[in-house]
Design a protein around this motif. Structure first.
Motif, mmCIF file in Angstrom:
data_model
loop_
_atom_site.group_PDB
_atom_site.id
_atom_site.type_symbol
_atom_site.label_atom_id
_atom_site.label_comp_id
_atom_site.label_asym_id
_atom_site.label_seq_id
_atom_site.Cartn_x
_atom_site.Cartn_y
_atom_site.Cartn_z
ATOM 1 N N VAL A 1 6.321 5.601 41.349
ATOM 2 C CA VAL A 1 6.300 4.397 42.182
ATOM 3 C C VAL A 1 7.420 4.397 43.220
ATOM 4 N N GLY A 2 8.550 5.026 42.925
ATOM 5 C CA GLY A 2 9.681 5.012 43.848
ATOM 6 C C GLY A 2 9.345 5.471 45.261
ATOM 7 N N PRO A 3 8.733 6.645 45.426
ATOM 8 C CA PRO A 3 8.360 7.075 46.780
ATOM 9 C C PRO A 3 7.378 6.123 47.457
ATOM 10 N N MET A 4 6.536 5.466 46.670
ATOM 11 C CA MET A 4 5.586 4.513 47.237
ATOM 12 C C MET A 4 6.295 3.292 47.786
ATOM 13 N N THR A 5 7.338 2.842 47.098
ATOM 14 C CA THR A 5 8.106 1.693 47.579
ATOM 15 C C THR A 5 8.673 1.983 48.957
ATOM 16 N N ARG A 6 9.243 3.173 49.129
ATOM 17 C CA ARG A 6 9.820 3.538 50.420
ATOM 18 C C ARG A 6 8.745 3.653 51.490
ATOM 19 N N ALA A 7 7.589 4.207 51.136
ATOM 20 C CA ALA A 7 6.514 4.359 52.115
ATOM 21 C C ALA A 7 5.959 3.013 52.554
ATOM 22 N N LEU A 8 5.826 2.086 51.613
ATOM 23 C CA LEU A 8 5.281 0.770 51.956
ATOM 24 C C LEU A 8 6.295 -0.076 52.714
ATOM 25 N N LEU A 9 7.585 0.216 52.565
ATOM 26 C CA LEU A 9 8.596 -0.417 53.411
ATOM 27 C C LEU A 9 8.330 -0.045 54.869
ATOM 28 N N LEU A 10 8.062 1.235 55.116
ATOM 29 C CA LEU A 10 7.723 1.666 56.472
ATOM 30 C C LEU A 10 6.436 1.001 56.956
ATOM 31 N N ALA A 11 5.474 0.854 56.042
ATOM 32 C CA ALA A 11 4.213 0.206 56.422
ATOM 33 C C ALA A 11 4.459 -1.223 56.885
ATOM 34 N N ASN A 12 5.352 -1.933 56.211
ATOM 35 C CA ASN A 12 5.676 -3.296 56.638
ATOM 36 C C ASN A 12 6.249 -3.314 58.053
ATOM 37 N N VAL A 13 7.093 -2.323 58.364
ATOM 38 C CA VAL A 13 7.696 -2.247 59.693
ATOM 39 C C VAL A 13 6.635 -1.945 60.752
ATOM 40 N N VAL A 14 5.765 -0.990 60.463
ATOM 41 C CA VAL A 14 4.713 -0.630 61.423
ATOM 42 C C VAL A 14 3.748 -1.796 61.625
ATOM 43 N N GLU A 15 3.393 -2.471 60.547
ATOM 44 C CA GLU A 15 2.469 -3.612 60.664
ATOM 45 C C GLU A 15 3.101 -4.745 61.463
ATOM 46 N N ALA A 16 4.404 -4.957 61.319
ATOM 47 C CA ALA A 16 5.089 -5.970 62.128
ATOM 48 C C ALA A 16 5.027 -5.597 63.593
ATOM 49 N N ALA A 17 5.205 -4.310 63.905
ATOM 50 C CA ALA A 17 5.108 -3.850 65.297
ATOM 51 C C ALA A 17 3.692 -4.029 65.828
ATOM 52 N N GLU A 18 2.712 -3.787 64.982
ATOM 53 C CA GLU A 18 1.321 -3.969 65.414
ATOM 54 C C GLU A 18 1.023 -5.434 65.674
ATOM 55 N N ARG A 19 1.602 -6.321 64.887
ATOM 56 C CA ARG A 19 1.416 -7.760 65.166
ATOM 57 C C ARG A 19 2.051 -8.123 66.498
ATOM 58 N N LEU B 1 4.452 -7.764 52.826
ATOM 59 C CA LEU B 1 4.163 -7.856 51.395
ATOM 60 C C LEU B 1 5.256 -7.151 50.597
ATOM 61 N N PRO B 2 5.528 -7.604 49.373
ATOM 62 C CA PRO B 2 6.537 -6.941 48.537
ATOM 63 C C PRO B 2 6.212 -5.459 48.356
ATOM 64 N N CYS B 3 7.199 -4.602 48.624
ATOM 65 C CA CYS B 3 6.940 -3.159 48.730
ATOM 66 C C CYS B 3 6.544 -2.508 47.405
ATOM 67 N N THR B 4 7.288 -2.784 46.340
ATOM 68 C CA THR B 4 6.998 -2.102 45.078
ATOM 69 C C THR B 4 5.661 -2.545 44.482
ATOM 70 N N PRO B 5 5.362 -3.845 44.391
ATOM 71 C CA PRO B 5 4.033 -4.234 43.909
ATOM 72 C C PRO B 5 2.906 -3.649 44.745
ATOM 73 N N ARG B 6 3.073 -3.690 46.052
ATOM 74 C CA ARG B 6 2.053 -3.120 46.923
ATOM 75 C C ARG B 6 1.935 -1.619 46.693
ATOM 76 N N GLY B 7 3.067 -0.970 46.465
ATOM 77 C CA GLY B 7 3.069 0.466 46.207
ATOM 78 C C GLY B 7 2.346 0.819 44.921
ATOM 79 N N CYS B 8 2.512 -0.001 43.883
ATOM 80 C CA CYS B 8 1.810 0.232 42.613
ATOM 81 C C CYS B 8 0.303 0.203 42.808
ATOM 82 N N ILE B 9 -0.161 -0.814 43.514
ATOM 83 C CA ILE B 9 -1.600 -0.973 43.715
ATOM 84 C C ILE B 9 -2.137 0.150 44.596
#
Length: 302
Positions: free
Chosen positions: A278-296, A148-156
């Motif tokens: 929001v900036g730190p959230m964007t970076r954190a959700l980037l990591l979340a995308n990587v971890v979720e890909a590994a979980e898949r 998912l797009p990192c910054t929008p996801r981070g905002c929510i």
């Protein structure tokens, strides 16, 4: 009697929320490693733009905190289109790379769209590959098994972690860029969020009227001070996502400014700082995308 929002707005603390997310991700990474799956984030940096160098370094620092491996590809500013494409192909084929990003902007003369579209959609850590955006459009409810797009996801996520329920809320998004404006509307309108979205842009006839009607304002216009106190409804939640460079009249030096003008904190109930929201959230959700890909990957492994 004073309304609960009168006075200084409460802070949507992105640094604290991002720190909590990284701690949670570290636990998930430990589980993956126990199963023999090691998440790895790759970065492709072309040239030595100071802002890009700093941003990429920050991503790899985040990886260390979460136990994610780092894969760096640094190319000179003189790199040709074919050299960058070859680097993309190597990361696509590298099993140690779970997800990666190409740091923008790329040097002049490089076809950026061709580079981005060459990324394997399943390794798209930014969540902005056309295939993944298409999946987001098609799946308005239920799980999305793609980045998912990192910054929008981070905002929510930032609002959710501060107890802000968006269901039924009128949200005004200012800006229509693909990294925030257009994509956050898709996420906000999903049934699991259930907000009503109004996307404003340079063609909006009366921006103030749109902003004033909203219970939540997310500004990503990149126009310093565009959101003024007079535009914001009392008690609204305001997220400042915009980034622009202005000259400080006191020092004559350039500085980074957000979209939200001084004084909005006296009207809003919640306000995200810029920087630190929001900036730190964007970076954190980037990591979340990587971890979720590994979980898949772990789910489909034999």
């Amino acid at each position: 009697m004073r309304a609960p929002w009168e006075g200084a707005a409460r802070v949507l603390d992105g640094k604290a929320a991002a720190s909590a997310i990284k701690a949670e991700l570290a636990e998930r990474v430990a589980v993956l490693r126990a199963r023999g799956v090691v998440p790895g984030l790759g970065t492709v940096l072309v040239g030595e733009d100071p802002g890009s160098v700093k941003y990429v370094a920050g991503k790899h620092s985040d990886c260390r905190e979460a136990g994610i491996e780092s894969i760096r590809v640094d190319l000179p500013a003189t790199a040709a289109q074919g050299e960058i494409e070859a680097a993309i192909d190597r990361l696509n084929a590298d099993p140690a790379c779970t997800g990666y990003i190409v740091q923008l902007p790329l040097p002049r003369g490089i076809d950026t769209n061709a580079i981005l579209e060459r990324i394997d959609p399943d390794k798209d850590a930014d969540g902005l590959h056309p295939t993944n955006l298409g999946r987001l459009v098609l799946r308005g409810s239920g799980p999305i098994d793609s980045p998912l797009p990192c910054t929008p996801r981070g905002c929510i996520e930032l609002m959710a972690r501060h107890g802000i329920d968006l269901a039924g809320k009128d949200v005004c998004v200012v800006g229509r860029g693909v990294t925030v404006g257009r994509t956050i509307g898709l996420l906000l309108a999903r049934k699991d969020v259930n907000a009503t979205v109004d996307v404003c842009h340079t063609g909006t006839a009366d921006l103030a009227a749109h902003v004033r009607r909203a219970g939540v304002v997310i500004s990503a216009a990149g126009s310093a001070g565009i959101i003024t106190p007079a535009m914001v409804a009392p008690g609204a939640v305001v997220l400042d996502v915009g980034v622009s460079r202005v000259v400080d009249p006191g020092t004559g030096k350039g500085r980074i400014a957000g979209d939200v003008a001084d004084g909005v904190d006296q009207v809003a109930s919640w306000l995200s700082p810029n920087p630190g929201g929001v900036g730190p959230m964007t970076r954190a959700l980037l990591l979340a995308n990587v971890v979720e890909a590994a979980e898949r990957t772990a789910r489909v492994a034999p």
